[in-house]
Design a protein around this motif. Structure first.
Motif, PDB file in Angstrom:
ATOM      1  N   LEU A 135      -7.235  -5.738  -5.490  1.00 21.49           N
ATOM      2  CA  LEU A 135      -6.020  -5.259  -4.633  1.00 21.49           C
ATOM      3  C   LEU A 135      -6.510  -5.071  -2.807  1.00 21.49           C
ATOM      4  N   ILE A 136      -5.756  -5.718  -2.060  1.00 19.28           N
ATOM      5  CA  ILE A 136      -6.044  -5.584  -0.805  1.00 19.28           C
ATOM      6  C   ILE A 136      -5.142  -4.769  -0.198  1.00 19.28           C
ATOM      7  N   VAL A 137      -5.474  -3.821   0.534  1.00 24.32           N
ATOM      8  CA  VAL A 137      -4.354  -2.619   1.322  1.00 24.32           C
ATOM      9  C   VAL A 137      -4.532  -3.038   2.925  1.00 24.32           C
TER      10      VAL A 137
ATOM     11  N   ILE B 273      -6.167   6.384  -3.936  1.00 26.27           N
ATOM     12  CA  ILE B 273      -7.071   5.733  -4.970  1.00 26.27           C
ATOM     13  C   ILE B 273      -7.792   6.975  -5.396  1.00 26.27           C
ATOM     14  N   ASP B 274      -7.784   6.968  -6.975  1.00 25.70           N
ATOM     15  CA  ASP B 274      -8.431   8.033  -7.639  1.00 25.70           C
ATOM     16  C   ASP B 274      -9.860   7.685  -7.670  1.00 25.70           C
TER      17      ASP B 274
ATOM     18  N   ALA C  26      11.375   1.645  -4.631  1.00 28.79           N
ATOM     19  CA  ALA C  26      11.645   1.733  -6.153  1.00 28.79           C
ATOM     20  C   ALA C  26      10.954   2.744  -6.764  1.00 28.79           C
ATOM     21  N   GLY C  27       9.931   3.537  -5.840  1.00 24.06           N
ATOM     22  CA  GLY C  27       9.565   4.696  -6.803  1.00 24.06           C
ATOM     23  C   GLY C  27       7.836   4.385  -6.572  1.00 24.06           C
ATOM     24  N   LEU C  28       7.012   5.176  -7.722  1.00 25.32           N
ATOM     25  CA  LEU C  28       5.668   5.144  -7.743  1.00 25.32           C
ATOM     26  C   LEU C  28       5.237   4.009  -8.829  1.00 25.32           C
ATOM     27  N   GLN C  29       4.042   3.254  -8.434  1.00 23.58           N
ATOM     28  CA  GLN C  29       3.637   2.283  -9.383  1.00 23.58           C
ATOM     29  C   GLN C  29       2.058   2.552  -9.374  1.00 23.58           C
ATOM     30  N   ASP C  30       1.651   2.116 -10.717  1.00 22.55           N
ATOM     31  CA  ASP C  30       0.054   2.596 -10.635  1.00 22.55           C
ATOM     32  C   ASP C  30      -0.482   1.141 -10.972  1.00 22.55           C
ATOM     33  N   LEU C  31      -1.686   0.946 -10.289  1.00 28.57           N
ATOM     34  CA  LEU C  31      -2.270  -0.511 -10.513  1.00 28.57           C
ATOM     35  C   LEU C  31      -3.880   0.103 -10.790  1.00 28.57           C
TER      36      LEU C  31
END
Ligand SMILES: Cc1cc2nc3c(=O)[nH]c(=O)nc-3n(C[C@H](O)[C@H](O)[C@H](O)COP(=O)(O)OP(=O)(O)OC[C@H]3O[C@@H](n4cnc5c(N)ncnc54)[C@H](O)[C@@H]3O)c2cc1C
Length: 398
Positions: free
Chosen positions: A5-7, A86-87, A98-103
């Motif tokens: 994932l690139i931020v 990022i945890d 659209a809300g939250l999404q986890d990757l």
């Protein structure tokens, strides 16, 4: 297939996306804006692209090329998606309408760029009127929306980006009425620092702003003292705060990454690895501002280091500590097969020696330098790596 994932879809993120996707890595690029391209997208002006394409392009045309190359290579670009956190395990929370999404990618690259110091960070005195903005906001307003909120602005600062602000204001029909530089000398290199004088713009050095005077919520005048301590006033309805870039490090801080107190960006080693085992960083997220081409090259180099890391992580190298005379050093740790160049900035204009000392204080390397704040200093990494021990870098006058 590994997933990265690139931020941030600026030059660093887009360049990394292309390299990773071409190597067969699944790439997701999350960009909080509704368009990819990063800062160049707000730059209707050139020069962009010489290092990358051997052409001089406008910021917009340059961004379009980088986007095409990343998507043609197979990277997926997700717009209007902000990475909120990022945890510790590397799970990522994306926010959007659209809300939250986890990757849960294998690795993450922070390519979140830099921004100029705001009015609050500069501790500017006086009223809080309309018409006070950074060059980044000015460019965004003019090149994306075709409007500026003033007719007679003052430019604060004299870095390269300040020259860009002067040209943008003139193009927008709001020629600046003065340039105020807090330091003793203009910061931009010649010939760019000759631009204000060439345009007949009054230049004041050694300036301390003492008051922003407003009426009906609009800026009317600026009060300042000059290098000789004389009180001065300039009538102006706008103030462009230029330069004094710092990394956009909100996400890194929220995610518990170690932040370097000098660069204000995440602490990294020479491969772009941060203190989080799954997170790398590249581009202006690492330190204040560099050119787009430099950030593009960093994005590519760190992407290659990530590909190596996915196959077999390289060992850590010794730490680099900051000593007197230096404002910052990046990276803050060495590593084998470095991807990043070792960059430093001086705290003040100086002619002297850059010195690397070992833990016992013995001098292990010296380099003659003549430099000024905001000038890039590069130190070759190979001789430092060969010493294979923690070093303290300092800059001492001759
Ligand atoms: C006014 C101005 C003029 C300039 N002119 C030139 C020039 O003429 N030539 C030149 O070479 N360079 C120029 N530069 C410098 C150049 O724009 C930068 O060096 C380059 O854009 C840095 O690339 P980057 O990818 O590191 O960051 P950026 O281009 O800043 O991109 C970072 C991206 O990350 C996104 N982002 C940040 N946080 C998040 C998050 N949490 N979630 C999702 N997305 C996020 C941002 O929205 C942004 O799109 C200029 C800069 C400025 C400010």
């Amino acid at each position: 297939m590994s997933h990265v994932l690139i931020v941030g879809a600026g030059p660093a993120g887009l360049a990394a996306a292309e390299v990773l996707a071409r190597a067969g890595v699944r790439v997701t690029l999350a960009e909080r804006q509704e368009q990819a391209g990063g800062m160049p997208l707000s730059c209707g002006h050139s020069p962009f692209g010489w290092r990358e394409f051997r052409r001089i392009l406008s910021g917009k045309a340059y961004a379009a090329r980088l986007i095409d190359r990343a998507t043609e290579a197979g990277a997926e670009v997700r717009l209007a998606k902000s990475v909120a956190q990022i945890d510790a395990q590397g799970r990522v929370t994306l926010t959007s309408d659209a809300g939250l999404q986890d990757l849960a990618p294998d690795l993450i690259l922070l390519a979140t760029g830099a921004r100029e110091a705001t009015r609050a960070e500069r501790l500017l005195p006086g009223d809080r009127p309309l018409g006070v903005l950074t060059t980044g906001s000015l460019q965004d307003l003019w090149f994306r929306r075709g409007a500026v909120p003033f007719r007679r602005p003052v430019i604060l600062g004299s870095e390269m980006v300040s020259m860009s602000a002067i040209l943008t204001c003139r193009q927008a029909g709001a020629p600046p009425v003065a340039l105020l530089e807090p330091g003793e000398a203009l910061v931009a290199r010649a010939p760019f620092r000759w631009l204000p004088r060439a345009l007949g713009l009054p230049v004041h050095r050694g300036v301390t702003l003492t008051d922003l005077v407003a009426r009906d919520g609009r800026l009317r005048a600026l009060h300042f003292t000059d290098a000789r301590g004389r009180a001065q006033e300039v009538e102006a309805d706008g103030l462009v705060l230029t330069g004094r870039f710092r990394p956009e490090s909100g996400l890194a801080r929220l995610s518990g990454l170690e932040i370097d107190p000098f660069t204000q960006g995440p602490r990294v080693d020479a491969l772009g690895r941060t203190s989080h085992s799954r997170v790398f960083a590249a581009g202006n997220a690492l330190r204040g501002v560099e050119t787009a081409g430099w950030c593009w090259a960093e994005g590519r180099a760190v992407a290659r280091a990530m590909i190596t890391h996915l196959q077999s992580p390289l060992p850590d190298g010794p730490a680099l500590h900051l000593g007197p005379g230096l404002a910052w050093a990046m990276p803050q740790r060495l590593a084998p097969k470095p991807a990043l160049e070792l960059q430093l900035r001086a705290s003040a204009a100086i002619r002297g020696r850059l010195i690397a000392r070992d833990a016992q204080g013995a001098i292990r390397l010296t380099l003659q330098v003549t430099t000024a704040p905001e000038r890039r200093i590069l130190l070759p990494m190979a001789p430092l790596l060969a010493l294979d021990q923690p070093l303290t870098l300092s800059l001492e006058a001759e």
